[in-house]
Motif scaffolding. Structure first.
Motif, PDB file in Angstrom:
ATOM      1  N   GLU A 139       0.806  -1.227   0.000  1.00 35.75           N
ATOM      2  CA  GLU A 139       0.000   0.000   0.000  1.00 35.75           C
ATOM      3  C   GLU A 139       0.838   1.276   0.000  1.00 35.75           C
ATOM      4  OE1 GLU A 139      -4.164  -1.205   2.207  1.00 35.75           O
ATOM      5  OE2 GLU A 139      -2.740   0.063   3.249  1.00 35.75           O
ATOM      6  N   GLU A 140       2.153   1.151   0.010  1.00 39.54           N
ATOM      7  CA  GLU A 140       2.980   2.358   0.130  1.00 39.54           C
ATOM      8  C   GLU A 140       2.826   3.260  -1.085  1.00 39.54           C
ATOM      9  OE1 GLU A 140       7.058   1.601   1.084  1.00 39.54           O
ATOM     10  OE2 GLU A 140       6.557   0.577   2.962  1.00 39.54           O
ATOM     11  N   CYS A 141       2.750   4.547  -0.795  1.00 36.79           N
ATOM     12  CA  CYS A 141       2.667   5.550  -1.850  1.00 36.79           C
ATOM     13  C   CYS A 141       4.074   5.846  -2.358  1.00 36.79           C
ATOM     14  CB  CYS A 141       2.028   6.831  -1.305  1.00 36.79           C
ATOM     15  SG  CYS A 141       1.879   8.162  -2.515  1.00 36.79           S
ATOM     16  N   PRO A 142       4.303   5.797  -3.665  1.00 39.26           N
ATOM     17  CA  PRO A 142       5.620   6.183  -4.173  1.00 39.26           C
ATOM     18  C   PRO A 142       5.949   7.612  -3.730  1.00 39.26           C
ATOM     19  CG  PRO A 142       4.280   5.198  -5.914  1.00 39.26           C
ATOM     20  CD  PRO A 142       3.374   5.414  -4.742  1.00 39.26           C
ATOM     21  N   PRO A 143       7.125   7.838  -3.157  1.00 38.65           N
ATOM     22  CA  PRO A 143       7.447   9.180  -2.632  1.00 38.65           C
ATOM     23  C   PRO A 143       7.215  10.298  -3.638  1.00 38.65           C
ATOM     24  CG  PRO A 143       9.112   7.605  -1.938  1.00 38.65           C
ATOM     25  CD  PRO A 143       8.221   6.870  -2.890  1.00 38.65           C
ATOM     26  N   ALA A 144       7.484  10.038  -4.904  1.00 39.13           N
ATOM     27  CA  ALA A 144       7.310  11.086  -5.920  1.00 39.13           C
ATOM     28  C   ALA A 144       5.847  11.422  -6.158  1.00 39.13           C
ATOM     29  CB  ALA A 144       7.960  10.642  -7.235  1.00 39.13           C
ATOM     30  N   ARG A 145       4.937  10.529  -5.719  1.00 41.76           N
ATOM     31  CA  ARG A 145       3.504  10.779  -5.918  1.00 41.76           C
ATOM     32  C   ARG A 145       2.811  11.259  -4.653  1.00 41.76           C
ATOM     33  NH1 ARG A 145       1.360   8.208 -10.121  1.00 41.76           N
ATOM     34  NH2 ARG A 145      -0.060   9.990 -10.042  1.00 41.76           N
ATOM     35  N   LEU A 146       3.566  11.366  -3.558  1.00 41.26           N
ATOM     36  CA  LEU A 146       2.955  11.701  -2.262  1.00 41.26           C
ATOM     37  C   LEU A 146       2.209  13.023  -2.312  1.00 41.26           C
ATOM     38  CD1 LEU A 146       2.541  11.127   0.763  1.00 41.26           C
ATOM     39  CD2 LEU A 146       4.789  12.143   1.187  1.00 41.26           C
ATOM     40  N   GLU A 147       2.839  14.042  -2.853  1.00 40.08           N
ATOM     41  CA  GLU A 147       2.219  15.363  -2.850  1.00 40.08           C
ATOM     42  C   GLU A 147       0.932  15.376  -3.675  1.00 40.08           C
ATOM     43  OE1 GLU A 147       3.850  19.942  -2.740  1.00 40.08           O
ATOM     44  OE2 GLU A 147       5.203  18.290  -3.187  1.00 40.08           O
ATOM     45  N   ALA A 148       0.952  14.734  -4.840  1.00 40.90           N
ATOM     46  CA  ALA A 148      -0.240  14.689  -5.693  1.00 40.90           C
ATOM     47  C   ALA A 148      -1.375  13.943  -4.995  1.00 40.90           C
ATOM     48  CB  ALA A 148       0.088  14.022  -7.020  1.00 40.90           C
ATOM     49  N   ALA A 149      -1.038  12.839  -4.311  1.00 39.69           N
ATOM     50  CA  ALA A 149      -2.062  12.070  -3.596  1.00 39.69           C
ATOM     51  C   ALA A 149      -2.684  12.889  -2.478  1.00 39.69           C
ATOM     52  CB  ALA A 149      -1.437  10.787  -3.042  1.00 39.69           C
ATOM     53  N   VAL A 150      -1.849  13.593  -1.736  1.00 34.73           N
ATOM     54  CA  VAL A 150      -2.342  14.427  -0.639  1.00 34.73           C
ATOM     55  C   VAL A 150      -3.278  15.517  -1.163  1.00 34.73           C
ATOM     56  CG1 VAL A 150      -1.616  16.196   1.021  1.00 34.73           C
ATOM     57  CG2 VAL A 150      -0.478  13.965   0.981  1.00 34.73           C
ATOM     58  N   HIS A 151      -2.896  16.163  -2.262  1.00 33.91           N
ATOM     59  CA  HIS A 151      -3.735  17.237  -2.813  1.00 33.91           C
ATOM     60  C   HIS A 151      -5.065  16.696  -3.319  1.00 33.91           C
ATOM     61  CE1 HIS A 151      -1.317  20.876  -2.507  1.00 33.91           C
ATOM     62  NE2 HIS A 151      -0.250  20.146  -2.766  1.00 33.91           N
ATOM     63  N   ALA A 152      -5.065  15.511  -3.933  1.00 33.99           N
ATOM     64  CA  ALA A 152      -6.318  14.937  -4.425  1.00 33.99           C
ATOM     65  C   ALA A 152      -7.262  14.613  -3.275  1.00 33.99           C
ATOM     66  CB  ALA A 152      -6.022  13.674  -5.235  1.00 33.99           C
ATOM     67  N   LEU A 153      -6.735  14.007  -2.227  1.00 35.23           N
ATOM     68  CA  LEU A 153      -7.568  13.680  -1.069  1.00 35.23           C
ATOM     69  C   LEU A 153      -8.037  14.936  -0.355  1.00 35.23           C
ATOM     70  CD1 LEU A 153      -5.499  10.649   0.219  1.00 35.23           C
ATOM     71  CD2 LEU A 153      -7.870  10.548  -0.553  1.00 35.23           C
ATOM     72  N   SER A 154      -7.154  15.919  -0.253  1.00 35.11           N
ATOM     73  CA  SER A 154      -7.520  17.173   0.415  1.00 35.11           C
ATOM     74  C   SER A 154      -8.671  17.856  -0.308  1.00 35.11           C
ATOM     75  CB  SER A 154      -6.301  18.097   0.485  1.00 35.11           C
ATOM     76  OG  SER A 154      -6.623  19.289   1.163  1.00 35.11           O
ATOM     77  N   SER A 155      -8.601  17.904  -1.639  1.00 34.45           N
ATOM     78  CA  SER A 155      -9.662  18.545  -2.414  1.00 34.45           C
ATOM     79  C   SER A 155     -10.989  17.812  -2.232  1.00 34.45           C
ATOM     80  CB  SER A 155      -9.263  18.559  -3.898  1.00 34.45           C
ATOM     81  OG  SER A 155     -10.281  19.122  -4.682  1.00 34.45           O
ATOM     82  N   ALA A 159     -18.631   4.722   7.030  1.00 34.80           N
ATOM     83  CA  ALA A 159     -18.441   3.398   6.455  1.00 34.80           C
ATOM     84  C   ALA A 159     -18.292   3.520   4.938  1.00 34.80           C
ATOM     85  CB  ALA A 159     -19.619   2.498   6.803  1.00 34.80           C
ATOM     86  N   GLY A 160     -17.374   2.730   4.396  1.00 33.17           N
ATOM     87  CA  GLY A 160     -17.108   2.806   2.970  1.00 33.17           C
ATOM     88  C   GLY A 160     -15.982   3.751   2.609  1.00 33.17           C
ATOM     89  N   TRP A 161     -15.271   4.233   3.625  1.00 29.47           N
ATOM     90  CA  TRP A 161     -14.181   5.184   3.343  1.00 29.47           C
ATOM     91  C   TRP A 161     -13.070   4.541   2.512  1.00 29.47           C
ATOM     92  CZ3 TRP A 161      -9.310   3.863   4.676  1.00 29.47           C
ATOM     93  CH2 TRP A 161      -9.130   2.958   5.736  1.00 29.47           C
ATOM     94  N   GLY A 162     -12.872   3.233   2.666  1.00 31.62           N
ATOM     95  CA  GLY A 162     -11.799   2.566   1.930  1.00 31.62           C
ATOM     96  C   GLY A 162     -12.030   2.610   0.419  1.00 31.62           C
ATOM     97  N   PRO A 163     -13.186   2.118  -0.055  1.00 32.71           N
ATOM     98  CA  PRO A 163     -13.465   2.227  -1.487  1.00 32.71           C
ATOM     99  C   PRO A 163     -13.528   3.673  -1.970  1.00 32.71           C
ATOM    100  CG  PRO A 163     -14.863   0.558  -0.471  1.00 32.71           C
ATOM    101  CD  PRO A 163     -14.147   1.252   0.642  1.00 32.71           C
ATOM    102  N   TRP A 164     -14.026   4.579  -1.129  1.00 35.90           N
ATOM    103  CA  TRP A 164     -14.060   6.001  -1.508  1.00 35.90           C
ATOM    104  C   TRP A 164     -12.648   6.518  -1.785  1.00 35.90           C
ATOM    105  CZ3 TRP A 164     -11.735  10.227   0.791  1.00 35.90           C
ATOM    106  CH2 TRP A 164     -12.137  11.494   0.337  1.00 35.90           C
ATOM    107  N   ALA A 165     -11.725   6.233  -0.870  1.00 37.30           N
ATOM    108  CA  ALA A 165     -10.353   6.697  -1.046  1.00 37.30           C
ATOM    109  C   ALA A 165      -9.684   6.004  -2.234  1.00 37.30           C
ATOM    110  CB  ALA A 165      -9.550   6.444   0.234  1.00 37.30           C
ATOM    111  N   ALA A 166      -9.985   4.715  -2.423  1.00 39.70           N
ATOM    112  CA  ALA A 166      -9.404   3.992  -3.557  1.00 39.70           C
ATOM    113  C   ALA A 166      -9.844   4.613  -4.877  1.00 39.70           C
ATOM    114  CB  ALA A 166      -9.809   2.519  -3.490  1.00 39.70           C
ATOM    115  N   GLU A 167     -11.086   5.082  -4.925  1.00 38.62           N
ATOM    116  CA  GLU A 167     -11.577   5.725  -6.154  1.00 38.62           C
ATOM    117  C   GLU A 167     -10.877   7.061  -6.392  1.00 38.62           C
ATOM    118  OE1 GLU A 167     -15.777   7.354  -8.116  1.00 38.62           O
ATOM    119  OE2 GLU A 167     -15.825   6.073  -6.339  1.00 38.62           O
ATOM    120  N   VAL A 168     -10.732   7.867  -5.328  1.00 38.77           N
ATOM    121  CA  VAL A 168     -10.061   9.165  -5.465  1.00 38.77           C
ATOM    122  C   VAL A 168      -8.627   8.971  -5.952  1.00 38.77           C
ATOM    123  CG1 VAL A 168      -9.206  11.192  -4.212  1.00 38.77           C
ATOM    124  CG2 VAL A 168     -11.507  10.316  -3.740  1.00 38.77           C
TER     125      VAL A 168
END
Length: 405
Positions: A144-160, A274-283
């Protein structure tokens, strides 16, 4: 206020700012008049004994301050924490359990290994295969580890995505904003620096591996609907509307920290549920970052009792005089973490300013999740949670509410 009476909220703010001169970092956030901070900076250097005496004097003034009960209760808890901090800074020996009680209004004990064993059994069912459970759990986390180079993009997508939900559910000032930055060499995984005027800077520690399934919790905790959201709503309500000066300063090792960390750790439950896992996987899937959201949600629920192992480590280290190697072994055995991860946790637990802070996460989450679950049948999670965002609640007050049902 009667002539000659002490303005306890104002003097409390001054006192908090003095602590920051003695122990930089003690003020987590200050949004008040910069002239007040400048005036405190120009005072003679504070001493622990003087700060202790000032905290005691303000505690003595509370009963005659004619403040509403909730303000007086909040200030009493904060000042009690400050009095203990001053004694510790002055070299007085204070046991870890007593320290946590004075700071956070909770009594801590070692967890039950039977609960940890049950969590291990649940994880064993969810993560079949060869090797030990610790090896399989570590392999699952690595996948499940996020590639370090993608960390910032992942954080911004979830934040939005979380920001949109929180704006709809709880409301936020139009001008609020969060700026993210990646840092290294810190004892924590993420940190919110609230700058006032509805602005936060959130630092994320790149030294630690960040898992895709954990990133929603990190962003919810630090920003939406966690620390940033709470700061914004309290600044707009308690400070600007109600003129409660005491909420212009946020001080570590006080009851408000346990409330803030417990609130923030409930962020995903309060914004997605409930359902946060699939929600985050979609984002994150929209970025090409893949993980099994259903499995992640099940694993997180099964592993939740193991969060208490970190507090065990602190009690063993500071109250039981355990050898650091013994503490690391305890973390590895029950929390199923690597030696490196255990050593990183030990670094946090031995930091002089932060050693007791682990209890804000462990006890804060347990206390506030119990309170959230005990809401009246007709009350939604959102309606209950918004009280945490808006009101000056205390751990002692929450405990009293639970006691009366």
């Amino acid at each position: 206020m009667a002539a000659g009476a002490v303005d306890v909220p104002l003097e409390y703010v001054r006192l908090g700012l003095r602590f920051d001169r003695l122990e930089p970092g003690f003020v987590d956030a200050y949004t008040g008049d910069p002239r007040l901070r400048a005036a405190v900076a120009d005072e003679p250097a504070p001493t622990p004994h003087r700060l202790r005496d000032q905290a005691r004097a303000l505690l003595g003034e509370l009963d005659s301050a004619q403040l509403p009960a909730d303000r007086a209760a909040y200030l009493r808890g904060q000042l009690t924490g400050l009095e203990c901090s001053a004694r510790k800074l002055g070299g007085e020996p204070v046991g870890f359990i007593a320290e946590v009680q004075a700071y956070f209004q909770v009594q801590v004990t070692l967890g039950d290994p039977a609960d940890y064993a049950a969590a291990h059994a649940a994880l064993d069912q969810l993560l079949p295969g060869g090797g030990t459970l610790a090896e399989r759990y570590a392999a699952h986390r690595r996948r499940e580890e996020c590639p370090p180079a993608r960390l910032e993009a992942a954080v911004h997508a979830l934040s939005s995505a979380l920001r949109d939900r929180v704006r709809g559910q709880y409301g936020l000032p139009e001008v609020e904003t969060v700026r993210y930055e990646v840092v290294t060499d810190k004892p924590w995984s993420g940190f919110n620096y609230y700058e006032g005027d509805y602005r936060s800077r959130v630092a994320i520690n790149a030294d630690l591996p960040h898992r895709l399934s954990q990133l929603p919790h990190l962003v919810a905790h630090e920003a939406y609907p966690g620390h940033h959201t709470e700061h914004c709503r309290k600044e707009r309500g308690l400070v600007e509307r109600d003129q409660h000066l005491e909420h212009t300063v946020f001080l570590v090792n006080t009851p408000e920290c346990l409330m803030a960390e417990g609130l923030a750790d409930l962020g995903v439950e309060a914004s997605i549920g409930a359902g946060w896992g699939p929600w985050a996987a979609e984002v994150l899937g929209d970025l090409g970052l893949r993980f099994d959201g259903h499995l992640a949600e099940q694993v997180a629920a099964a592993a939740a009792p193991l969060n208490r192992v970190r507090q065990d480590a602190a009690i063993m280290l500071h109250d039981r005089a355990a050898d650091p190697d013994e503490v690391i072994a305890h973390l590895q055995r029950w929390a199923l973490v690597s030696a490196d991860r255990a050593a990183q946790q030990l670094r946090f637990l031995t930091d002089p300013l932060w050693r007791a802070y682990i209890s804000t996460y462990v006890e804060g989450f347990d206390l506030l999740s119990s309170w959230l679950a005990a809401r009246p049948a007709e009350q939604s999670v959102g309606d209950r949670f918004v009280r945490l965002l808006d009101e000056p609640l205390t751990p002692a007050g929450i405990t009293a509410e639970l006691a009366v049902g």
